[in-house]
Enzyme design. Structure first.
Site, short mmCIF file in Angstrom:
data_model
loop_
_atom_site.label_atom_id
_atom_site.label_comp_id
_atom_site.label_asym_id
_atom_site.label_seq_id
_atom_site.Cartn_x
_atom_site.Cartn_y
_atom_site.Cartn_z
N ASP A 78 -5.07 3.12 -0.07
CA ASP A 78 -5.91 4.06 0.66
C ASP A 78 -6.03 5.40 -0.05
O ASP A 78 -7.05 6.07 0.03
CB ASP A 78 -5.36 4.27 2.07
N CYS A 119 1.65 -1.56 1.80
CA CYS A 119 0.75 -0.48 2.19
C CYS A 119 -0.05 -0.79 3.45
O CYS A 119 0.06 -1.85 4.04
CB CYS A 119 -0.14 -0.10 1.02
N ASP A 120 -0.88 0.18 3.80
CA ASP A 120 -1.41 0.36 5.15
C ASP A 120 -1.95 -0.89 5.83
O ASP A 120 -1.51 -1.27 6.91
CB ASP A 120 -2.53 1.41 5.13
N LYS A 121 -2.97 -1.52 5.24
CA LYS A 121 -3.64 -2.64 5.91
C LYS A 121 -3.01 -3.98 5.57
O LYS A 121 -3.29 -4.98 6.23
CB LYS A 121 -5.13 -2.66 5.54
N CYS A 191 3.85 5.99 0.15
CA CYS A 191 3.95 7.46 0.12
C CYS A 191 5.08 7.96 1.02
O CYS A 191 5.34 7.40 2.09
CB CYS A 191 2.62 8.08 0.51
N GLU A 440 -11.02 6.84 6.63
CA GLU A 440 -10.02 7.86 6.96
C GLU A 440 -10.53 9.22 6.52
O GLU A 440 -11.13 9.36 5.46
CB GLU A 440 -8.70 7.56 6.26
N SER A 466 -6.00 9.40 8.03
CA SER A 466 -4.85 8.94 7.28
C SER A 466 -3.59 9.25 8.07
O SER A 466 -3.54 10.21 8.84
CB SER A 466 -4.80 9.66 5.93
#
Length: 550
Positions: A78, A119-121, A191, A440, A466
């Site tokens: 992202d 990570c995110d998704k 992150c 985002e 985000s």
């Protein structure tokens, strides 16, 4: 075993021959087939180390009498996709990942899965796909990145996004920005703050799908490799015992995840992903209303980046998710986990908690939970704010609307000095369907913070934020503009009233004016008319339903 369908009997001789071409033996085919779902890529720092974890998982599978098969899914960063057209693909990639896991596991008859996302998704996408199969699975999240350091101060990715805003107003030089750029991201891992990837890792552990301490154990820590190996061994046990995910993911397990989310002040994106995961069990099994209801049960107990001073390494050293269970033991439901222990058993075994990082509930960071669901005429189906990362003076705000039909137009106005104290920035046509992809808004929110406007300017959108966003940023407004929601007819200068404590968001218009504006509304043509995003735009549901495909 499910795998018997592809490996047992004379009729499956051709199937076995193909497996033998890959190096598997007759002895291997007598064992449970375990799919090891890797998302390694050398594009994404959160995923550059996952080959090592996959090898550890496979070693664990072999050691406990299973046969591992590794395959990959995609993984979008992202941060790299942020601020341009690429971000439109981030949330939609969740559905591609889910479909890929489902397809590969069904096609090859796996008896169980070990999911390796970071990570995110990728985290929710893999879980969603695995849930469709209802075969035993366990999740090994890749782990956070350590913060970087420059001149005695710690930095992470959001330091750069906010640094751009600081540079624009002359607070730092280009040379200083470059120095931060060179040190902020220290290496492998997601992150370093409680952004979406780490929020979802924490909630995965809270759901009972990872071994204790998995979420906060950092990417470069040897303990992560040991957890991966133990997870590979454990999945063989789960297959032999026929412990399926739907035996673990009860309503109470989801409530635990939400309580941990609210107490830590996780990313607002969790309000998309948790309902989407739950939707694979039953339609509307978990909704935004559950977040709203449970937000009255717990306070905000951890001050972690982006809204606080601590990093994920501090949360880990303070005791991780087991310590959070311990602090919340009066509220946490006693549910099963893949470890074989219940949540309260895990909480009871905690030997150390740093209460400076994970506060006691009687001495919280904030009395209110870290996330807040608001409703009103702008968002009758709800919207979300990370109140734990908002200056208390902005809990209530009233100001004139500055309306933009895209994120790009809003960024130009912010960096061009066209936003002043008191304004409410409205960014619309950035929802799941309208974006498409629900980008985002980290670039505009970081610019606002970097320019020192986060204690006087609010931002509302049918897009999302985000996990690194902070300040009075209200997203997921439902229904979205593309669906004819009221946000589509807000005009420049309209007065927006926000009351985060009262859970309200309204535009000061009478019903007659609202009705007239909605009658004259003309929905624009779709922004994308070909390819995956075109299909996604037509099929995606509202943000308050998890933005799942219909």
């Amino acid at each position: 075993m499910i795998s018997d369908n592809i490996k047992k009997g004379v009729i499956r001789s051709p199937n076995r021959a193909l497996l033998k071409a890959c190096g598997y033996t007759d002895e291997d085919m007598e064992k449970p087939f375990i799919g090891v779902v890797n998302s390694f890529t050398d594009v994404v720092p959160g995923h550059i180390h996952l080959r090592t974890l996959a090898e550890a998982v496979k070693n664990g599978v072999y050691a406990n009498g299973g046969t591992p098969f590794e395959f990959n899914t995609i993984g979008i960063c992202d941060g790299i996709a942020m601020g341009h057209e690429g971000m439109k693909y981030s949330l939609p990639s969740r559905e591609i990942i889910a479909d890929a896991v489902e397809s590969m596991a069904r096609a090859h008859g796996f008896d169980g899965l070990v999911l390796i996302p970071t990570c995110d998704k990728i985290v929710p996408g893999m879980i969603m796909g695995a849930l469709r199969l209802n075969i035993p699975f366990i999740v090994v999240t890749g782990g956070p990145m350590l913060p970087g350091e420059f001149q005695g101060k710690k930095y992470e990715l959001i330091s750069l996004f906010e640094g751009v805003g600081q540079y624009q107003v002359g607070k730092i030089s280009e040379e200083e920005l470059k120095c931060i750029e060179d040190c902020a991201c220290s290496g492998a891992g997601s992150c370093a703050g409680l952004y979406t990837a780490n929020s979802m890792a924490c909630l995965t552990e809270a759901l009972g799908l990872s071994l204790p301490m998995c979420a906060t154990t950092h990417a470069v820590d040897a303990q992560k490799v040991r957890i991966a190996k133990k997870s590979g061994s454990k999945i063989v046990d789960l297959v032999k015992q026929d412990i399926k995910p739907k035996d673990i993911l009860t309503k109470e397990a989801f409530e635990n995840a939400i309580l941990v989310d609210l107490a830590l002040g996780g990313s607002t994106n969790t309000t998309l992903h948790i309902p989407a995961i739950a939707n694979e069990i039953e339609n509307k099994f978990i909704t935004l209303d559950d977040f709203d209801r449970l937000s009255d049960e717990v306070p905000h107990i951890a001050s972690i980046k982006p809204g606080g001073e601590h990093f994920m390494i501090d949360l880990h050293n303070a005791g991780g998710i087991p310590a959070v269970f311990n602090v919340l033991k009066e509220k946490i439901r006693d549910t099963n986990t893949v470890s074989g222990k219940t949540t309260l058993e895990i909480a009871k075994e905690v030997k150390y908690i740093n209460y400076d990082v994970i506060r006691k509930t009687e001495a919280p960071v904030h009395e209110t939970a870290g996330l807040r669901v608001l409703k009103g005429n702008i968002a009758p189906n709800g919207c979300v704010v990370k109140i734990g990362a908002v200056n208390p003076k902005m809990y209530k705000h009233e100001g004139p609307a500055k309306v933009f039909n895209s994120e790009d137009d809003a960024i130009s106005a912010i960096l061009g000095g066209k936003i002043v104290s008191g304004d409410v920035i409205v960014i619309r046509y950035e929802g799941p369907s309208g974006g498409p992809g629900m980008r985002e808004m980290l670039s505009p929110t970081s610019a606002i913070c970097g320019m020192g406007l986060d204690d006087s300017v609010a931002l509302i959108t049918d897009g999302r934020f985000s996990g690194g966003s902070r300040g009075p940023c209200i997203g997921h407004i439902s229904p979205e503009a593309m669906a004819g929601g009221l946000i589509a007819v807000i005009n420049d200068g309209d007065t927006i009233k926000i009351d985060m404590i009262g859970k309200k968001i309204n535009v000061e218009l009478n019903n007659s004016e609202i009705e007239n504006r909605l009658k004259s509304l003309k929905i624009p043509e779709p922004k994308v008319k070909t390819g995956y995003l075109s299909r996604y735009s037509r099929l995606v549901s509202s943000a308050d339903e998890g933005a799942v495909l219909k």
